[in-house]
Design an enzyme around this catalytic site. Sequence first.
Site, mmCIF file in Angstrom:
data_model
loop_
_atom_site.group_PDB
_atom_site.id
_atom_site.type_symbol
_atom_site.label_atom_id
_atom_site.label_comp_id
_atom_site.label_asym_id
_atom_site.label_seq_id
_atom_site.Cartn_x
_atom_site.Cartn_y
_atom_site.Cartn_z
ATOM 1 N N ASP A 13 0.811 -1.225 0.000
ATOM 2 C CA ASP A 13 0.000 0.000 0.000
ATOM 3 C C ASP A 13 0.842 1.272 0.000
ATOM 4 O O ASP A 13 0.425 2.311 0.522
ATOM 5 C CB ASP A 13 -0.955 0.029 1.210
ATOM 6 N N LYS A 16 1.916 2.199 -5.095
ATOM 7 C CA LYS A 16 2.435 1.644 -6.358
ATOM 8 C C LYS A 16 1.512 1.969 -7.523
ATOM 9 O O LYS A 16 1.957 2.328 -8.611
ATOM 10 C CB LYS A 16 2.606 0.112 -6.238
ATOM 11 N N GLY A 40 -4.507 -4.180 -3.764
ATOM 12 C CA GLY A 40 -5.484 -3.132 -4.068
ATOM 13 C C GLY A 40 -4.699 -1.904 -4.458
ATOM 14 O O GLY A 40 -4.031 -1.298 -3.622
ATOM 15 N N HIS A 41 -4.691 -1.586 -5.739
ATOM 16 C CA HIS A 41 -3.892 -0.465 -6.233
ATOM 17 C C HIS A 41 -4.840 0.649 -6.676
ATOM 18 O O HIS A 41 -5.675 0.449 -7.556
ATOM 19 C CB HIS A 41 -2.996 -0.923 -7.402
ATOM 20 N N GLN A 220 1.976 -6.022 -3.223
ATOM 21 C CA GLN A 220 2.410 -6.106 -1.820
ATOM 22 C C GLN A 220 3.712 -5.314 -1.641
ATOM 23 O O GLN A 220 3.924 -4.349 -2.358
ATOM 24 C CB GLN A 220 2.571 -7.573 -1.375
HETATM 25 P P1 GDP Z 1 -0.700 0.391 -3.555
HETATM 26 O O1 GDP Z 1 -1.291 -0.881 -3.068
HETATM 27 O O2 GDP Z 1 0.775 0.451 -3.306
HETATM 28 O O3 GDP Z 1 -1.032 0.700 -4.983
HETATM 29 O O4 GDP Z 1 -1.333 1.542 -2.659
HETATM 30 P P2 GDP Z 1 -2.900 1.702 -2.272
HETATM 31 O O5 GDP Z 1 -3.625 2.185 -3.453
HETATM 32 O O6 GDP Z 1 -3.403 0.485 -1.587
HETATM 33 O O7 GDP Z 1 -2.788 2.775 -1.121
HETATM 34 C C1 GDP Z 1 -2.240 4.034 -1.345
HETATM 35 C C2 GDP Z 1 -3.319 5.082 -1.047
HETATM 36 O O8 GDP Z 1 -2.705 6.340 -0.961
HETATM 37 C C3 GDP Z 1 -4.336 5.209 -2.164
HETATM 38 O O9 GDP Z 1 -5.573 5.541 -1.597
HETATM 39 C C4 GDP Z 1 -3.806 6.364 -3.008
HETATM 40 O O10 GDP Z 1 -4.818 7.048 -3.716
HETATM 41 C C5 GDP Z 1 -3.212 7.218 -1.949
HETATM 42 N N1 GDP Z 1 -2.073 8.028 -2.357
HETATM 43 C C6 GDP Z 1 -1.079 7.740 -3.247
HETATM 44 N N2 GDP Z 1 -0.169 8.722 -3.276
HETATM 45 C C7 GDP Z 1 -0.578 9.657 -2.396
HETATM 46 C C8 GDP Z 1 -0.042 10.905 -1.948
HETATM 47 O O11 GDP Z 1 1.031 11.348 -2.352
HETATM 48 N N3 GDP Z 1 -0.763 11.586 -1.012
HETATM 49 C C9 GDP Z 1 -1.924 11.108 -0.494
HETATM 50 N N4 GDP Z 1 -2.551 11.824 0.411
HETATM 51 N N5 GDP Z 1 -2.452 9.948 -0.895
HETATM 52 C C10 GDP Z 1 -1.782 9.224 -1.811
HETATM 53 P P1 IMO Z 2 -0.905 -4.125 -2.228
HETATM 54 O O1 IMO Z 2 -0.470 -4.690 -3.551
HETATM 55 C C1 IMO Z 2 -0.889 -4.533 2.118
HETATM 56 C C2 IMO Z 2 -1.029 -8.596 3.716
HETATM 57 C C3 IMO Z 2 -2.276 -9.028 4.478
HETATM 58 C C4 IMO Z 2 -1.647 -9.995 5.471
HETATM 59 C C5 IMO Z 2 -0.578 -10.668 4.653
HETATM 60 C C6 IMO Z 2 -0.995 -12.020 4.068
HETATM 61 O O2 IMO Z 2 -2.185 -3.396 -2.286
HETATM 62 O O3 IMO Z 2 0.210 -3.365 -1.599
HETATM 63 P P2 IMO Z 2 -2.599 -12.690 2.040
HETATM 64 O O4 IMO Z 2 -4.035 -12.437 1.810
HETATM 65 O O5 IMO Z 2 -1.698 -12.159 0.983
HETATM 66 O O6 IMO Z 2 -2.281 -14.131 2.344
HETATM 67 O O7 IMO Z 2 -2.246 -11.881 3.399
HETATM 68 O O8 IMO Z 2 -0.256 -9.791 3.599
HETATM 69 N N1 IMO Z 2 -1.271 -8.093 2.352
HETATM 70 C C7 IMO Z 2 -1.175 -6.802 2.016
HETATM 71 N N2 IMO Z 2 -0.949 -5.711 2.773
HETATM 72 N N3 IMO Z 2 -1.018 -4.410 0.776
HETATM 73 C C8 IMO Z 2 -1.223 -5.494 0.001
HETATM 74 O O9 IMO Z 2 -1.223 -5.431 -1.345
HETATM 75 C C9 IMO Z 2 -1.355 -6.761 0.618
HETATM 76 N N4 IMO Z 2 -1.583 -8.011 0.172
HETATM 77 C C10 IMO Z 2 -1.513 -8.818 1.238
HETATM 78 O O10 IMO Z 2 -2.882 -7.924 5.109
HETATM 79 O O11 IMO Z 2 -1.013 -9.283 6.503
HETATM 80 MG MG MG Z 3 -2.837 -1.522 -1.826
#
Ligand code: GDP
Ligand code: IMO
Ligand code: MG
Length: 417
Positions: A13, A16, A40-41, A220
């Site tokens: 999270d 990416k 979840g991207h 991840q």
């Molecule tokens: P990922 O799994 O690495 O793609 O990240 P996620 O999408 O799960 O979580 C990142 C969250 O931060 C998302 O809700 C993005 O929209 C948000 N985000 C990304 N870059 C920024 C930033 O520079 N500032 C803020 N406030 N939010 C951001």
């Molecule tokens: P993105 O790509 C954050 C975590 C789960 C748990 C562990 C194992 O959005 O960064 P799983 O369901 O993979 O067997 O869970 O890994 N986890 C993540 N945490 N971002 C993710 O993906 C994750 N995918 C799995 O919360 O701790």
């Molecule tokens: Mg994510």
Amino acid sequence: MAADLIVGIQWGDEGKGKIVDLLAQQYDIVCRYQGGHNAGHTIVVDGKTIALHLIPSGILNPKATNIIGNGVVVSPEALLKEMEQFEDLDGRLLISDKAHLIFKYHEQIDRAKERLRGKNAIGTTGRGIGPAYSDKVSRQGHRIGELRDIDTLLAKIIDYFKANEAYFKALGITPPKEEELRTELELYRQKLLPFVVDATNYLWENMEQGEHKILLEGAQGTMLDIDHGTYPYVTSSNTIAAGACTGLGLAPKDIGKVTGIAKAYCTRVGNGPFPTEELGPLGDRLREQGHEFGTTTGRPRRCGWFDAVAAKYACRLNGCDELALMKLDVLDGFEKIKVATAYEYEGERIDYVPSDLENVTPVYVEFDGWDKVEGIKRWDDLPIEAQRYIQALEDLTQTKIGIVSTSPDRADTIIRK
Ligand code: GDP
Ligand code: IMO
Ligand code: MG
């Protein structure tokens, strides 16, 4: 032409999705190489938010081809749902015939096992990721290419249930009925098979021709890697850059520039060690300002300070050429910002990541905060305190920070020369 790579260097999270989407405007092919719909991207363009779980984050570039590689575990149900968001995927989405399938029973096993683990639960996303990878490694999984012959695939699944009857019974899982399973497989065959290809060969041909730029999108983060993360509190794949080789069929020399993605602080979802976690009001403030709730499960994320020891370890593991520092705006208004620069471990001060990370205590350095960076698009417009913070993280991680993100929106990004 070598393929460039994006990888999370914390616990997932990191943001990416935003960076892959931003860079994808300059790439022709974007590939996922591991993980599944546990990812979840999130992408925000002009105020509109899109959450992707399986489809690579290059999908918003109308010219890019998006590939789901053999290292990904694919829930056909989740993928079909996600595909509905996009109109014309013909030629824009390709799935490796070697990618393994996640069935409902994998989800059921995942959840049943988490219940049995009780207080030692991993806190998985409950998406069946671990059980699907377990079946792959124990050679009883099924690849998406097997949808070409439903009769044989169905017979294999029925044999699998017979062979594992006692196991399913112990977990309280009832096997699916044969006819229901056949109907389900028929649907997947009809809807998904047109997208299924030999993805490795496709990539090799494109690399040889050298006309198309390729971007690889990790899911991840490094600290969740099955080998190098905080085992057993990890996911079930190699999340590090090396995973792209096995997860797509590329050789190490096929990998070009590696960009590590890091938040300006740290978060983690699920259980397991997190040395810089802030359990008090400062952690709550990071969660609120950063909207730190999971994209996939909605769970509140655990929040804490930037861990430079873990980040340096991740940069080495992935061979990061540079870092993108995300969510700098979330630190807006904090008077002081802490960074872990070392750990206390077994009575000594160390600057590496031991395999029992739960036994370290972070050693912090404090930085002055700033008023506001939200929405800033130029380095020179950043407050001096923010510039100093970024430069300190570069020194601590020994890696250049080439990108700084100041809001979720694609446009609010500083690209440093
Ligand atoms: P990922 O799994 O690495 O793609 O990240 P996620 O999408 O799960 O979580 C990142 C969250 O931060 C998302 O809700 C993005 O929209 C948000 N985000 C990304 N870059 C920024 C930033 O520079 N500032 C803020 N406030 N939010 C951001
Ligand atoms: P993105 O790509 C954050 C975590 C789960 C748990 C562990 C194992 O959005 O960064 P799983 O369901 O993979 O067997 O869970 O890994 N986890 C993540 N945490 N971002 C993710 O993906 C994750 N995918 C799995 O919360 O701790
Ligand atoms: Mg994510």
